[in-house]
Scaffold this motif. Sequence first.
Motif, short mmCIF file in Angstrom:
data_model
loop_
_atom_site.label_atom_id
_atom_site.label_comp_id
_atom_site.label_asym_id
_atom_site.label_seq_id
_atom_site.Cartn_x
_atom_site.Cartn_y
_atom_site.Cartn_z
N GLN A 175 48.14 45.22 43.82
CA GLN A 175 47.61 44.22 43.22
C GLN A 175 47.25 44.83 41.45
N LEU A 176 46.83 46.25 41.53
CA LEU A 176 46.64 46.99 40.27
C LEU A 176 47.52 46.88 39.72
N ALA A 177 48.92 47.28 40.03
CA ALA A 177 50.23 47.28 39.45
C ALA A 177 50.63 46.29 39.33
N ALA A 178 51.22 45.37 39.16
CA ALA A 178 50.67 43.58 39.04
C ALA A 178 50.10 43.23 38.40
N TRP A 179 48.66 44.20 38.44
CA TRP A 179 48.24 43.27 36.88
C TRP A 179 48.51 44.54 35.43
N GLU A 180 48.85 45.88 35.87
CA GLU A 180 49.45 46.16 34.97
C GLU A 180 51.22 45.94 33.87
N ASP A 181 51.69 45.49 35.07
CA ASP A 181 52.58 44.97 34.58
C ASP A 181 52.58 43.33 33.97
N ALA A 182 51.75 42.87 34.14
CA ALA A 182 51.05 41.51 33.28
C ALA A 182 50.88 41.77 31.95
N GLY A 183 50.57 43.42 31.73
CA GLY A 183 49.93 43.53 30.56
C GLY A 183 47.87 44.03 30.47
N TYR A 184 47.64 43.91 31.44
CA TYR A 184 45.72 43.93 31.76
C TYR A 184 45.47 45.60 31.70
N GLY A 185 47.00 46.19 32.24
CA GLY A 185 46.93 48.11 32.43
C GLY A 185 45.92 49.24 30.97
N ASP A 186 45.75 48.23 30.30
CA ASP A 186 45.29 49.86 29.13
C ASP A 186 43.66 48.62 29.63
N LEU A 187 43.04 48.35 30.36
CA LEU A 187 41.80 48.03 30.53
C LEU A 187 41.06 48.48 31.31
N PRO A 188 39.87 49.44 30.85
CA PRO A 188 38.49 50.10 31.91
C PRO A 188 38.38 49.85 33.15
N VAL A 189 37.68 50.18 33.31
CA VAL A 189 37.80 49.70 34.99
C VAL A 189 35.17 49.71 34.93
N CYS A 190 35.80 48.37 36.09
CA CYS A 190 34.08 48.73 36.06
C CYS A 190 33.78 48.33 37.87
N MET A 191 32.70 49.63 38.10
CA MET A 191 33.09 49.89 39.02
C MET A 191 32.02 49.52 40.32
N ALA A 192 31.43 48.91 41.03
CA ALA A 192 30.40 47.89 41.11
C ALA A 192 29.98 48.87 42.93
N LYS A 193 28.75 49.47 42.72
CA LYS A 193 28.62 50.78 43.95
C LYS A 193 27.00 50.42 43.99
N THR A 194 26.78 50.87 44.80
CA THR A 194 25.35 50.70 45.52
C THR A 194 24.33 51.67 44.43
N GLN A 195 23.32 51.75 44.18
CA GLN A 195 22.78 52.41 43.02
C GLN A 195 21.57 53.47 43.52
N TYR A 196 21.23 53.33 44.74
CA TYR A 196 20.67 54.87 45.29
C TYR A 196 21.09 56.20 45.82
N SER A 197 22.35 56.06 45.42
CA SER A 197 23.63 57.48 45.58
C SER A 197 24.91 57.39 44.66
N VAL A 250 38.62 45.67 34.87
CA VAL A 250 38.38 45.18 36.52
C VAL A 250 37.70 46.02 37.00
N VAL A 251 37.08 44.60 37.73
CA VAL A 251 36.41 45.70 38.58
C VAL A 251 36.60 45.63 40.08
N ALA A 252 35.80 46.80 40.95
CA ALA A 252 36.48 47.61 41.10
C ALA A 252 34.83 47.84 43.04
N LEU A 253 35.09 47.32 43.55
CA LEU A 253 33.95 46.64 44.45
C LEU A 253 34.39 47.86 45.65
N THR A 254 33.68 48.88 45.68
CA THR A 254 32.90 49.91 46.69
C THR A 254 32.40 49.70 47.40
N GLY A 255 32.19 50.36 48.68
CA GLY A 255 31.63 50.40 50.12
C GLY A 255 31.34 49.08 50.63
#
Length: 557
Positions: A471-493, A523-528
Amino acid sequence: MTPKSDLEIARAATLKPIAEIAAKLDVPYENLVPFGHDKAKISLDYIASLSDRPDGKLILVTAISPTPAGEGKTTTTVGLGDGLNRIGKRAAICLREPSLGPCFGMKGGAAGGGYAQVVPMEDINLHFTGDLHAITTAHNLLSAMVDNHLYWGNALDIDPRRVVWKRAMDMNDRALRQIVAGLGASNGFTRETGFDITVASEVMAIFCLASDLADLERRLGAIVVAYRTDGTAVTARDLKADGAMTVLLRQAFAPNLVQTVENNPAFVHGGPFANIAHGCNSMIATKTALKLADYVVTEAGFGADLGAEKFFDIKCRKGDLKPSAAVVVATIRALKMHGGVDRTSLAQENADAVTRGAANLARHVENVKGYGVPVVVAVNRFLSDTDAEIAAVKAACAAMGADAVLCEHWAKGSEGTEALARKVVELADGGTADFAPIYPDAMPLWEKIRTVSKTIYHARDAAAEKRILAQLAAWEDAGYGDLPVCMAKTQYSFSTDPAARGAPEGFTIPVREVRLSAGAGFVVALTGEIMTMPGLPRHPAAEKIGLSDEGWIEGLF
C-alpha cells in the motif's frame, strides 16, 4: 497565593473585556468577532494584512512520557506565557482546543490549572465557539455524500468495499468503532464502517494545517474517501463536497482569542490528539501569534516522542516554522513511575526512583536536541514533592547536560515561572537553534516510519505485513511519496507497550494499518493497539459532572 481548586480559581479570576486583551497585541477592536465579552475570533482579513511583519520567536513546550493524569504541559505553557509577560516581554500562547472525549472520560479538561489556566475555563472545555462541532459536521457531511452517491447509482464507480471515509463524533464511544450502515430496505447500500473521534479526523488535521480559506478548500477537496473498482482514488472534490465543507468551516477557521488568569493573550484553536493525530494547534493561530508577539509559547501533545516529533516533522515542515527553544516538562510522580514505582505508591518519597526514571527524561531531551533546538527542563512542582526528590531530578538533569528549572506556576502563577521565562529568553535569543527535521521529503514512506521508530523511539526496527508495504508503495507511485508520516502510538511508552516504562530499547514497532491523509498531507501509521476512537474508563469523569443548586458547573477539571 493560597492554592484552590481549578474551578474556584477560574471563577475568582477577574476577566477583562476581550478588546483589552486584543489591545495588548495591538489588534484593533473592529478586527474582532466577539463571542460574548470574554472571547473572540480574529478576522481573517486582518490576519492576511499581517503578512509583511517579521515573526517573533517560537517556543515549544513538550514533556516526558506521561502518567494517565498528565504532567501539566498545558499548565506550564500558560505559566510560561504569563512568566514572559511578567518579565516585560510581549508574549502570547497558542493551545489546542479541548475535546469533549477526555473531558468526560478520564483526563478531564485541557485549559491548564491552578493560577496558570486560560479562561473562561468552563466555556473553553465545553462548546467554546463551536469549532469542534463545525469540524464534526463537515466530516459527517462528506460521509453522508459518500453514501448518498452510492444510493443514487454510483456514477463514480466507487467500490463499496473500499470506502475508507468513516464518520466522526467528539466523544469517546468504543461501541461505534465498527458499525453497519444502510440497514433497512430503502436506506442505502449496506456496508461496514465506523466512527473516529473528531480529533482524529482528517478534517481536523486539515483545519490545523491550512494557511487560508483557499488552502482549506483545496485540502478538503484532496481527501481520499474511497477507491473505484479499477483501484483509482475518489476524492471529496469528485463528490463536489469541498465547497460545502469549507462553508461549514468558514467561521470556525478564524483563530480564537481568550486570556489567562493573569489577563495575558492566548490563542486556543484546533485540537488534534498527538497519540492518534499530529497533536498541534492550528497553523493559522500560531502564525498569527508570531506576527503579533515577540515570543510565542505553544504546546504539542503528550511526550516528546509524539507531540514534539510531529510538531517538528509535520507542522514545522509544512509551515516553514523555525522554533527557537523547547521546554521539556517533567514531574516527580512521572519520574518515579518510570523508575519502577506503581501508581498507588507515587505519593511516597523515593529519590532513588526519580534517578532511575530520569532515563525517560534523558531520552526526550536527547531527541529534542537532535532537531537542533536548545532545551531546558521544567520541573512542574507538586505540593507532595520533597526536597530530596527535587535534588535528585536536578542532579539527573545536570548529568544529561540540561538545565532544570523548578516551576510553581499552579500555586503561584507567573511568579512561579519567572526563572523559567528568563532561561527560555536566554535560549531563544542565544542564536544557537539550528532546526531541521529528522528525515527528508524524498525518503520512501516505509523508511520514514523506520527512521522515527529507530531514531526517536530507539526501536530495533519497525515491522509490517506485505499488504501494508504494498500500500505504501502504491501511494508512492500515485505521487504521495514525499509526505511525512504521522505515527499513531501509545503515549505511555517509547514502545507500543504502554506498560514498558523508562527508556526501553531493542523492541519492534508493529505497524498494523496505514491511512492516507492526502488533504492534510501526511500518511498515518497505526501501531500496536492504538485506537482512533477511544473508549470511556470504568468510572468516567462524566459521573461527577453536574450543576449545583446555584447553577454552577461542578466536577469539571
